[in-house]
Write an enzyme that holds these catalytic residues in place. Structure first.
Site, PDB file in Angstrom:
ATOM      1  N   CYS A   2       0.826  -1.220   0.000  1.00 44.77           N
ATOM      2  CA  CYS A   2       0.000   0.000   0.000  1.00 44.77           C
ATOM      3  C   CYS A   2       0.854   1.262   0.000  1.00 44.77           C
ATOM      4  O   CYS A   2       1.951   1.280   0.552  1.00 44.77           O
ATOM      5  CB  CYS A   2      -0.876   0.039   1.238  1.00 44.77           C
ATOM      6  SG  CYS A   2      -1.873  -1.411   1.485  1.00 44.77           S
ATOM      7  N   ARG A  27       5.039   0.016  -5.898  1.00 42.83           N
ATOM      8  CA  ARG A  27       5.008  -0.763  -4.654  1.00 42.83           C
ATOM      9  C   ARG A  27       4.081  -1.974  -4.765  1.00 42.83           C
ATOM     10  O   ARG A  27       4.144  -2.876  -3.939  1.00 42.83           O
ATOM     11  CB  ARG A  27       4.537   0.125  -3.487  1.00 42.83           C
ATOM     12  CG  ARG A  27       5.481   1.272  -3.213  1.00 42.83           C
ATOM     13  CD  ARG A  27       4.852   2.260  -2.255  1.00 42.83           C
ATOM     14  NE  ARG A  27       4.770   1.753  -0.895  1.00 42.83           N
ATOM     15  CZ  ARG A  27       5.698   1.928   0.023  1.00 42.83           C
ATOM     16  NH1 ARG A  27       6.784   2.587  -0.259  1.00 42.83           N
ATOM     17  NH2 ARG A  27       5.542   1.456   1.245  1.00 42.83           N
ATOM     18  N   TRP A  74      -3.137  -2.695  -1.396  1.00 43.89           N
ATOM     19  CA  TRP A  74      -2.791  -4.090  -1.680  1.00 43.89           C
ATOM     20  C   TRP A  74      -3.575  -4.894  -0.663  1.00 43.89           C
ATOM     21  O   TRP A  74      -3.298  -4.827   0.538  1.00 43.89           O
ATOM     22  CB  TRP A  74      -1.280  -4.279  -1.501  1.00 43.89           C
ATOM     23  CG  TRP A  74      -0.742  -5.584  -1.990  1.00 43.89           C
ATOM     24  CD1 TRP A  74      -0.325  -5.873  -3.257  1.00 43.89           C
ATOM     25  CD2 TRP A  74      -0.492  -6.757  -1.207  1.00 43.89           C
ATOM     26  NE1 TRP A  74       0.147  -7.154  -3.309  1.00 43.89           N
ATOM     27  CE2 TRP A  74       0.058  -7.731  -2.068  1.00 43.89           C
ATOM     28  CE3 TRP A  74      -0.689  -7.099   0.134  1.00 43.89           C
ATOM     29  CZ2 TRP A  74       0.410  -9.000  -1.646  1.00 43.89           C
ATOM     30  CZ3 TRP A  74      -0.339  -8.359   0.563  1.00 43.89           C
ATOM     31  CH2 TRP A  74       0.211  -9.300  -0.331  1.00 43.89           C
ATOM     32  N   ASN A 100      -1.885   2.327   5.775  1.00 48.39           N
ATOM     33  CA  ASN A 100      -1.052   1.179   5.385  1.00 48.39           C
ATOM     34  C   ASN A 100      -0.801   0.349   6.634  1.00 48.39           C
ATOM     35  O   ASN A 100      -0.654   0.910   7.715  1.00 48.39           O
ATOM     36  CB  ASN A 100       0.331   1.629   4.896  1.00 48.39           C
ATOM     37  CG  ASN A 100       0.275   2.346   3.586  1.00 48.39           C
ATOM     38  OD1 ASN A 100      -0.779   2.448   2.980  1.00 48.39           O
ATOM     39  ND2 ASN A 100       1.407   2.844   3.154  1.00 48.39           N
ATOM     40  N   GLY A 101      -0.681  -0.971   6.470  1.00 47.36           N
ATOM     41  CA  GLY A 101      -0.394  -1.817   7.632  1.00 47.36           C
ATOM     42  C   GLY A 101      -1.607  -2.632   8.017  1.00 47.36           C
ATOM     43  O   GLY A 101      -2.588  -2.698   7.254  1.00 47.36           O
ATOM     44  N   GLU A 486      18.196 -16.948  -7.815  1.00 51.47           N
ATOM     45  CA  GLU A 486      17.749 -15.603  -8.183  1.00 51.47           C
ATOM     46  C   GLU A 486      17.242 -15.575  -9.637  1.00 51.47           C
ATOM     47  O   GLU A 486      16.244 -14.922  -9.935  1.00 51.47           O
ATOM     48  CB  GLU A 486      18.904 -14.611  -7.947  1.00 51.47           C
ATOM     49  CG  GLU A 486      18.648 -13.170  -8.340  1.00 51.47           C
ATOM     50  CD  GLU A 486      17.467 -12.498  -7.648  1.00 51.47           C
ATOM     51  OE1 GLU A 486      16.894 -13.061  -6.707  1.00 51.47           O
ATOM     52  OE2 GLU A 486      17.089 -11.399  -8.084  1.00 51.47           O
ATOM     53  N   LYS A 490      13.455 -14.509 -10.664  1.00 51.21           N
ATOM     54  CA  LYS A 490      13.152 -13.443 -11.638  1.00 51.21           C
ATOM     55  C   LYS A 490      12.144 -13.932 -12.662  1.00 51.21           C
ATOM     56  O   LYS A 490      11.190 -13.246 -12.987  1.00 51.21           O
ATOM     57  CB  LYS A 490      14.403 -12.976 -12.387  1.00 51.21           C
ATOM     58  CG  LYS A 490      15.400 -12.144 -11.656  1.00 51.21           C
ATOM     59  CD  LYS A 490      14.933 -10.771 -11.247  1.00 51.21           C
ATOM     60  CE  LYS A 490      14.159 -10.779  -9.973  1.00 51.21           C
ATOM     61  NZ  LYS A 490      14.685 -10.593  -8.718  1.00 51.21           N
ATOM     62  N   GLU A 493       8.606 -14.497 -11.115  1.00 55.25           N
ATOM     63  CA  GLU A 493       7.980 -13.243 -10.685  1.00 55.25           C
ATOM     64  C   GLU A 493       7.310 -12.510 -11.841  1.00 55.25           C
ATOM     65  O   GLU A 493       6.201 -12.012 -11.701  1.00 55.25           O
ATOM     66  CB  GLU A 493       9.040 -12.291 -10.102  1.00 55.25           C
ATOM     67  CG  GLU A 493       9.402 -12.546  -8.666  1.00 55.25           C
ATOM     68  CD  GLU A 493      10.440 -11.561  -8.149  1.00 55.25           C
ATOM     69  OE1 GLU A 493      10.323 -11.147  -7.000  1.00 55.25           O
ATOM     70  OE2 GLU A 493      11.383 -11.201  -8.890  1.00 55.25           O
ATOM     71  N   HIS A 509      18.583 -35.686  -6.844  1.00 56.68           N
ATOM     72  CA  HIS A 509      17.741 -36.131  -5.730  1.00 56.68           C
ATOM     73  C   HIS A 509      16.292 -35.681  -5.896  1.00 56.68           C
ATOM     74  O   HIS A 509      15.557 -35.602  -4.915  1.00 56.68           O
ATOM     75  CB  HIS A 509      18.318 -35.621  -4.410  1.00 56.68           C
ATOM     76  CG  HIS A 509      19.708 -36.103  -4.157  1.00 56.68           C
ATOM     77  ND1 HIS A 509      20.001 -37.436  -3.934  1.00 56.68           N
ATOM     78  CD2 HIS A 509      20.894 -35.452  -4.159  1.00 56.68           C
ATOM     79  CE1 HIS A 509      21.308 -37.577  -3.778  1.00 56.68           C
ATOM     80  NE2 HIS A 509      21.874 -36.390  -3.912  1.00 56.68           N
ATOM     81  N   LYS A 608       6.323  -4.375  -4.029  1.00 58.58           N
ATOM     82  CA  LYS A 608       7.736  -4.010  -3.952  1.00 58.58           C
ATOM     83  C   LYS A 608       8.198  -3.969  -2.504  1.00 58.58           C
ATOM     84  O   LYS A 608       9.300  -4.355  -2.173  1.00 58.58           O
ATOM     85  CB  LYS A 608       7.934  -2.648  -4.616  1.00 58.58           C
ATOM     86  CG  LYS A 608       9.367  -2.153  -4.667  1.00 58.58           C
ATOM     87  CD  LYS A 608      10.136  -2.917  -5.697  1.00 58.58           C
ATOM     88  CE  LYS A 608      11.610  -2.585  -5.719  1.00 58.58           C
ATOM     89  NZ  LYS A 608      12.367  -3.699  -6.298  1.00 58.58           N
TER      90      LYS A 608
HETATM   91  C1  G6P Z   1       9.235  -8.369  -2.191  1.00 63.38           C
HETATM   92  C2  G6P Z   1       9.774  -7.947  -3.533  1.00 63.38           C
HETATM   93  C3  G6P Z   1      11.083  -8.678  -3.816  1.00 63.38           C
HETATM   94  C4  G6P Z   1      12.063  -8.425  -2.677  1.00 63.38           C
HETATM   95  C5  G6P Z   1      11.472  -8.815  -1.322  1.00 63.38           C
HETATM   96  C6  G6P Z   1      12.346  -8.341  -0.176  1.00 63.38           C
HETATM   97  O1  G6P Z   1       8.802  -9.675  -2.236  1.00 63.38           O
HETATM   98  O2  G6P Z   1       8.836  -8.213  -4.549  1.00 63.38           O
HETATM   99  O3  G6P Z   1      11.634  -8.180  -5.023  1.00 63.38           O
HETATM  100  O4  G6P Z   1      13.232  -9.143  -2.908  1.00 63.38           O
HETATM  101  O5  G6P Z   1      10.202  -8.199  -1.155  1.00 63.38           O
HETATM  102  O6  G6P Z   1      12.358  -6.945  -0.186  1.00 63.38           O
HETATM  103  P1  G6P Z   1      13.456  -6.071   0.505  1.00 63.38           P
HETATM  104  O7  G6P Z   1      12.985  -4.646   0.280  1.00 63.38           O
HETATM  105  O8  G6P Z   1      13.459  -6.444   1.952  1.00 63.38           O
HETATM  106  O9  G6P Z   1      14.747  -6.351  -0.146  1.00 63.38           O
END
Ligand code: G6P
Length: 613
Positions: A2, A27, A74, A100-101, A486, A490, A493, A509, A608
């Site tokens: 949010c 975000r 969100w 927010n929260g 990673e 990517k 996501e 395994h 985000k």
């Molecule tokens: C969310 C984002 C990811 C990020 C993760 C941790 O899930 O979509 O891209 O890696 O949060 O975020 P941070 O701000 O703690 O690195």
């Protein structure tokens, strides 16, 4: 997650709110809304969907006014729809609020309010807070500010709020607890944001609100800050180093692509002023106060979520190799809900791009309580984690807007590499010649990435061939294992293709059962140490007719001949240079997602900045 925006002053508020909300889109959200106060009357517009849907809904003649608040939601309590979207107005219309929260005790509070005759339109915890404030205001006959303050003393949970009372339209009231809130200070005007991006085009002067603090912003330019226990706090105005151009796409079709291409610069910014080649030293000023603690650490525990957790695993390899300190890497969410054994000679490193991730923040608090020295590696200056930790290093990667993290990851790994090298050198664990070659590799990473980025076509072609594949496997050994994780993250996501990252040797395994002639297997095969082993793993895949996409170093001969497709990265010699191998994987997922027509910068369901647990 949010986002909040708000304004009080002399300017037309609607464009400020809408533009601010657009800046917060990164975000992640599923509905949005604004409240514009026109002649002290709130006009609330809110819809499910994107800001463009909200603009369409409002049309060409929005109400005019100089006070207002806006929100991107969100969904947590209640599905994303027009009714649950913020702003919310209290039952008798006295208070308009964005939040927010999560208010954890909202159900108990709601029950009490229902018993007192309150009715609710939405399923949100936010409407409960709006009605609680109104109830206290009316029943207690107190000012709007005190009503907000008393209400906040009754709630448990996280909040960043902006509230306007329809009886006191010369004020904008804001408060925070574990959910970020920043005030932008202009000439007799104030801006409010979940971060500074919504208002950085108007002012760089900011006040970061602390937990359990609230601020009353008045039209005449006065700001009063108090704790929710009523202790007066002196406002501290800081300058935020955020450039308007940095939050624009600058000619790229997506923020993610821009951020991938920014990496030569962002990594240079991460190391600038820290690597001193005249004295062959690395100076991380932010760690000075805790350097002896790090040097004598019995153990380092790295915590993070998502991409930051992957950077943590890279850190584990780098720290153990160069500093010879035992390292454990934990998902922040798991760490905090166990009863972890932590001692005062442990050092906990929390990695977070946003510096606001709720689980990482909670892990920081827990580690502090248990007596560990806690260090933050954050990108967002002034963020909650950077302020909660004993010491830290900013990554200085610049604002990252694309939800899928790219430049923040490479910057985090560079910080970890600098830490590992400086500690290793100080502890005499690295031979001087080795130290020099590592340092040289470290400073040439940006240039090598730049070189690679000049030839994106090799990646684009592979994306075209496999864009419709329903599954991918990513394999790597040693420090290429977190790169494999990673790379897989990517892809899933932003393209919604299922992808799994695995240590290459562990494939036999389980994941090997998935391999057939339709399965693309991305192997990060740039190892020098253990090269023969990765050759074996490639053979295992080939024997089952899997499709090998190999990331190799320029000049590689063996795996290049075995693989179906080869992506060459510029030569490097140490684990620090290994970071370069993430760049083709970032590009591969980007191109596949674009070819599949996905919303690259705002993938579905993702946020985000994850400010809820
Ligand atoms: C969310 C984002 C990811 C990020 C993760 C941790 O899930 O979509 O891209 O890696 O949060 O975020 P941070 O701000 O703690 O690195």
């Amino acid at each position: 997650m949010c986002g909040i925006v708000g304004y009080i002053g002399g300017k037309e508020v609607y464009p400020i709110l809408i533009d601010g909300l657009k800046r917060l889109e990164y975000r992640g959200y599923d509905s949005s809304g604004v409240a514009v106060f026109c002649a002290n009357v709130p006009h609330i517009y809110k819809v499910k969907g994107k800001i463009s849907d909200l603009e369409r809904f409002i049309g060409d003649n929005p109400k005019k006014g100089t006070l207002g608040i806006g929100h991107t939601r969100w969904a947590t309590h209640g599905e994303p729809n027009d009714i649950n979207a913020h702003p919310h107005i209290s039952m008798k219309g006295k208070f308009v609020i964005v939040h927010n929260g999560i208010i954890e005790n909202y159900a108990t509070l709601k029950k009490k309010l229902v018993n007192r005759g309150y009715t609710f339109k939405s399923e949100t915890d936010t409407e409960v807070l709006a009605n609680l404030i109104e109830y206290i205001y009316e029943f207690g006959k107190v000012s709007a500010t005190d009503a907000v303050r008393f209400a906040l003393n009754k709630v448990q949970g996280a909040y960043g709020i902006a509230v306007i009372c329809t009886d006191e339209c010369d004020k904008l009231i804001v408060a925070r607890n574990s959910s970020p809130l920043v005030i932008g200070v202009g000439e007799k005007e104030f801006y409010v944001g979940s971060d500074a991006t919504p208002f950085v085009q108007y002012t760089n002067n900011v006040i970061y609100l602390d937990n359990e603090n609230m601020a009353v912003l008045t039209r005449n330019g006065k700001v009063d800050i108090k704790t929710i226990k009523n202790d007066v706090i002196k406002p501290e105005i800081q300058t935020v180093d955020l450039n308007f151009d940095e939050i624009e796409k600058g000619g790229y079709s997506h923020f993610m692509l821009k951020e991938i291409y920014e990496q030569p610069k962002s990594i240079s910014d991460t190391i600038r002023g820290r690597v001193d080649l005249t004295h062959n030293s690395i100076v991380l000023g932010g760690l000075m106060p805790v350097m002896s603690k790090i040097m004598n650490a019995r153990r380092i525990i790295i915590v993070g979520c998502g991409t930051s957790w992957h950077a943590g695993i890279m850190g584990e390899y780098l720290f153990e190799e160069y500093s010879r300190i035992p390292v454990e890497v934990e998902y922040a969410s798991e760490f905090r809900y166990r009863d972890p054994v932590i001692n005062s000679d442990d050092v906990v490193i929390a990695i977070s791009q946003s510096g606001e991730t709720a689980d990482t923040l909670a892990a920081v608090k827990l580690a502090k309580e248990k007596g560990a020295t806690v260090i933050g590696i954050c990108n967002v200056v002034g963020s909650s984690i950077s302020r909660e930790t004993h010491a830290g290093v900013y990554t200085h990667a610049g604002p990252e807007i694309g939800v899928a993290s790219t430049k923040a990851f490479t910057a985090q790994v560079m910080v970890l590499a600098m830490m590992a090298l400086s500690i290793g050198k100080a502890k005499y664990n690295i031979a001087p010649e080795m130290y020099m070659s590592l340092l040289n590799e470290l400073i040439t990473v940006p240039q090598k990435i730049e070189e690679f980025l000049e030839k994106p076509d090799q990646v684009k072609k592979i994306a075209e061939l496999y864009k419709n594949s329903p599954n991918f496997i990513y394999l790597g050994r040693g420090c290429y294992y977190p790169i494999a994780l990673e790379g897989a993250l990517k892809l899933k996501e932003i393209s919604y293709i299922h992808a799994t990252g695995y240590p290459a040797a562990e494939m036999k395994h389980g994941p090997i059962a998935l391999i057939d002639n339709k399965m693309p297997v991305v192997v990060i095969a740039a190892n020098r140490r253990g090269y023969d082993k990765i050759v074996n793993n490639v053979q295992e895949v080939k024997a089952r007719k899997g499709i090998i996409i190999a990331i190799v170093r320029e000049g590689d001969e063996t795996i290049s001949k075995m693989a179906d497709h080869v992506i060459e990265v510029p030569k490097f010699t140490t684990a620090i240079g290994a970071l370069i191998t993430i760049i083709p994987l970032q590009l591969l997922s980007y191109y596949i997602a674009v070819m599949r027509g996905c919303n690259v910068d705002q993938p579905r369901n993702l946020a985000k900045s994850v400010t809820v647990e």
